[in-house]
Motif scaffolding. Structure first.
Motif, PDB file in Angstrom:
ATOM      1  N   GLN A  83      15.109  76.252 -42.065  1.00  0.00           N
ATOM      2  CA  GLN A  83      15.399  74.980 -41.398  1.00  0.00           C
ATOM      3  C   GLN A  83      15.651  75.165 -39.906  1.00  0.00           C
ATOM      4  O   GLN A  83      15.281  74.316 -39.095  1.00  0.00           O
ATOM      5  N   TYR A  86      18.213  77.436 -45.389  1.00  0.00           N
ATOM      6  CA  TYR A  86      18.814  76.964 -44.141  1.00  0.00           C
ATOM      7  C   TYR A  86      18.291  77.777 -42.952  1.00  0.00           C
ATOM      8  O   TYR A  86      18.157  77.253 -41.843  1.00  0.00           O
ATOM      9  N   GLN A 106      33.043  77.938 -47.618  1.00  0.00           N
ATOM     10  CA  GLN A 106      33.101  77.125 -48.836  1.00  0.00           C
ATOM     11  C   GLN A 106      34.431  76.389 -48.946  1.00  0.00           C
ATOM     12  O   GLN A 106      34.694  75.712 -49.937  1.00  0.00           O
ATOM     13  N   LYS A 157      19.650  78.937 -51.168  1.00  0.00           N
ATOM     14  CA  LYS A 157      19.962  77.871 -50.219  1.00  0.00           C
ATOM     15  C   LYS A 157      20.232  78.460 -48.831  1.00  0.00           C
ATOM     16  O   LYS A 157      19.814  77.898 -47.816  1.00  0.00           O
ATOM     17  N   ARG A 183      28.286  71.581 -43.730  1.00  0.00           N
ATOM     18  CA  ARG A 183      27.777  70.296 -44.248  1.00  0.00           C
ATOM     19  C   ARG A 183      27.267  70.408 -45.680  1.00  0.00           C
ATOM     20  O   ARG A 183      27.018  69.394 -46.334  1.00  0.00           O
ATOM     21  N   ASN A 184      27.102  71.637 -46.160  1.00  0.00           N
ATOM     22  CA  ASN A 184      26.504  71.836 -47.486  1.00  0.00           C
ATOM     23  C   ASN A 184      27.337  72.823 -48.312  1.00  0.00           C
ATOM     24  O   ASN A 184      26.811  73.766 -48.903  1.00  0.00           O
ATOM     25  N   GLN A 185      28.634  72.579 -48.387  1.00  0.00           N
ATOM     26  CA  GLN A 185      29.523  73.537 -49.041  1.00  0.00           C
ATOM     27  C   GLN A 185      29.299  73.676 -50.543  1.00  0.00           C
ATOM     28  O   GLN A 185      29.689  74.678 -51.134  1.00  0.00           O
ATOM     29  N   SER A 186      28.686  72.696 -51.151  1.00  0.00           N
ATOM     30  CA  SER A 186      28.420  72.782 -52.589  1.00  0.00           C
ATOM     31  C   SER A 186      27.072  73.437 -52.882  1.00  0.00           C
ATOM     32  O   SER A 186      26.680  73.558 -54.047  1.00  0.00           O
ATOM     33  N   ALA A 187      26.373  73.867 -51.854  1.00  0.00           N
ATOM     34  CA  ALA A 187      25.047  74.482 -52.030  1.00  0.00           C
ATOM     35  C   ALA A 187      24.940  75.712 -51.141  1.00  0.00           C
ATOM     36  O   ALA A 187      24.232  75.723 -50.131  1.00  0.00           O
ATOM     37  N   LEU A 188      25.661  76.769 -51.523  1.00  0.00           N
ATOM     38  CA  LEU A 188      25.671  77.994 -50.723  1.00  0.00           C
ATOM     39  C   LEU A 188      25.151  79.195 -51.508  1.00  0.00           C
ATOM     40  O   LEU A 188      25.482  80.346 -51.191  1.00  0.00           O
ATOM     41  N   ILE A 226      25.471  73.925 -40.533  1.00  0.00           N
ATOM     42  CA  ILE A 226      24.757  73.584 -41.765  1.00  0.00           C
ATOM     43  C   ILE A 226      25.579  74.003 -42.987  1.00  0.00           C
ATOM     44  O   ILE A 226      25.672  73.262 -43.973  1.00  0.00           O
ATOM     45  N   LEU A 227      26.191  75.175 -42.910  1.00  0.00           N
ATOM     46  CA  LEU A 227      27.000  75.646 -44.038  1.00  0.00           C
ATOM     47  C   LEU A 227      28.144  74.684 -44.328  1.00  0.00           C
ATOM     48  O   LEU A 227      28.417  74.354 -45.493  1.00  0.00           O
TER      49      LEU A 227
END
Length: 539
Positions: A471, A468, A393, A464, A455-460, A452-453
């Motif tokens: 995915q 992933y 994060q 979510k 790239r998506n630090q605001s959605a952990l 993936i984590l």
């Protein structure tokens, strides 16, 4: 599971000065700025922008000791080498130790006293840690699980009502509205309860064990004989002065860096003053007139529109609306513009000057960082090992990730790259994300999953993290069971404990063959890797 770095909380009971020294900064406001050098980058969870005055939870006051109240030089064992009498020469003018400001000397002395105090406290910390590990082994638990059972599970989190009561009692000292600091106050009060419970647990362990303190760790152990001196015995296991020194090495290195930065800043400012005075004499004007002509006259005026733009870009970090903070923002931005003009003029003066500096930056000690059972890329037999302590994060970790991926590709056959977890307390989803990364590693998809984590630090959030996994085509039943049960939590705690042991206090923190990386740029790390490859080639 309540998430807390159990080793840090346990350490705080015996070693508050240790933690205090690690977090003390060495910045100072001065004019003109240093244009010829760049500030060493320190590991940090995120980049912060100085805007309106920051508000934080109340801090525990530092312990007052006789040493802290005196002006007597202390033997901290944290000077890498004697400080030279002449620190620099600028156009034939010497800058000596006596030119260091009183403020800098006092701050250096305080940092060194912190090490002295940490050395005294470190023995108790080692004793407590050994007792914790022994009791965990007796119960067939991990130290983290034992700590959770005996401390965390018995501590009730502070409530909003508790935070409100504390806020009301300390309102004069907290320059913010309650809603703006509520979460931080709750965390602070909860941590205070954990500290008290930790102390009580440590006392119970000591009462049930054989602990004999033979001598205090009052002085640094420099020789082999001094390192072998036994300071205490815990259940027949000796603790030596060398063990205390080894545990303090991360703190001592941090203090050495801070001391170097403080002194260097002073020296560079003195050089700038020398050059400024010489230029004023050359032009036959006063230094004030010279600064007005070269700095003040060339500093643009900050407009309200610029302040509004800055506010819009940083509003999440600023307490209050634009109307309230506009004067502060304009003042801050104006000082930034003045600083730029000062830097430009100082660079100009230095271009034609002859300058020598004799301060030496401290070299990182070689830390032994365990890499067993960790995610790894590259050549397992390589002589160069790059270890990163990361937080999924953490924005800075995401920024450095492409650099590491580039190096992994370039040195795939000549180095090995290892990742260890260090989720920071302020990132509420980072710990679970680290568990999820381990769950993905179990299914052979660690690197793909962590990409993936980042790239998506605001959605952990947990849902979510599970999405992933879908995915990537992971076995969701297996993944979900691991995540929901906390099966990999102990692995994350182990990484946190190891990181704390080697002085990690922010992310990303990197080591190359055991040495701390200060320059996290591609060029900086590449140069360090190449240097280590050359060393191994000479052996």
């Amino acid at each position: 599971m309540k998430r807390v770095l159990f080793t840090t909380v346990f350490a705080l009971v015996a070693c508050a000065a240790h933690a205090q020294a690690q977090t003390r900064t060495g910045n100072r406001q001065a004019r003109p700025a240093t244009p010829a050098t760049t500030t060493t980058q320190r590991p940090a969870s995120q980049t912060t922008t100085p805007t309106a005055p920051a508000t934080s939870a109340p801090q525990r006051p530092a312990a007052t000791t006789p040493a802290a109240a005196s002006n007597v030089a202390v033997d901290c064992g944290c000077e890498a080498k004697p400080l030279p009498e002449v620190l620099a020469i600028a156009n034939g003018i010497q800058v000596t130790k006596s030119d260091l400001s009183q403020q800098t000397r006092q701050r250096v002395e305080q940092l060194q006293r912190d090490v002295v105090e940490a050395r005294r406290n470190e023995l108790n910390l080692i004793i407590n840690t050994k007792l914790l590990n022994a009791e965990a082994k007796k119960r067939n638990l991990t130290s983290a699980k034992l700590f959770e059972q005996e401390v965390l599970s018995k501590v009730t989190d502070a409530t909003e009502a508790d935070a409100q009561a504390f806020y009301n009692q300390n309102k004069a000292k907290i320059p913010a509205e309650f809603n703006d600091v509520k979460s931080r106050l709750i965390a602070y009060l909860t941590e205070e309860r954990q500290r008290a419970a930790t102390q009580a647990f440590a006392e119970r362990l000591r009462a049930a064990s054989q602990v004999k303190v033979i001598a205090e760790a009052n002085t640094p152990a420099r020789t082999a004989a001094e390192r072998e001196r036994i300071l205490a015995v815990v259940n027949s296991e000796p603790i030596t002065a060398g063990e205390v020194e080894d545990n303090l090495s991360p703190l001592i290195y941090e203090v050495q860096k801070s001391v170097y930065d403080l002194r260097r800043s002073d020296v560079e400012l003195k050089i700038n003053d020398i050059l400024l005075e010489q230029e004023a004499q050359k032009r036959k004007v006063t230094t004030k007139a010279l600064l007005e002509a070269e700095v003040s006259a060339k500093t643009p005026t900050v407009t309200e529109a610029q302040a509004q733009t800055f506010f819009n870009e940083n509003k999440q970090r600023i307490n209050g609306d634009f109307t309230q903070v506009k004067p502060q923002l304009i003042q801050y931005l104006q000082s930034q513009e003045a600083q730029k003009a000062e830097n430009a003029f100082a660079r100009q003066l230095r271009q034609t000057a002859t300058i020598q500096t004799f301060l030496t930056a401290p070299e990182s000690p070689v830390f032994k960082v365990a890499i067993d059972d960790q995610p790894m890329k590259g050549n397992p037999a390589a002589t160069v090992t790059v270890v990163e302590f990361t937080d999924y994060q953490c924005p800075s970790c995401a920024q450095v990730n492409p650099v590491l991926e580039r190096l992994m590709t370039e040195y795939a056959d000549r180095a090995k790259f290892v990742v260890r977890d260090y989720p920071l307390a302020q990132h509420e989803n980072a710990f679970k994300a680290a568990e999820a990364a381990e769950a993905a590693r179990e299914q052979g998809k660690y690197w793909e999953y962590t990409s993936i984590l980042f790239r998506n630090q605001s959605a952990l959030e947990v849902d979510k993290l599970k999405a992933y996994a879908t995915q990537l085509g992971l076995d969701r039943a297996k993944f979900d069971a691991a995540l929901d049960s906390g099966r990999f939590a102990d692995k994350v705690y182990r990484d946190l404990s190891e990181g704390t042991r080697v002085g990690v206090n922010g992310t990303p923190t990197l080591f190359i063959n055991g040495r701390r990386v200060e320059d996290r740029s591609y060029e900086g790390m590449k140069a360090m890797i190449e240097a280590e490859l050359k060393k191994s080639a000479r052996k």
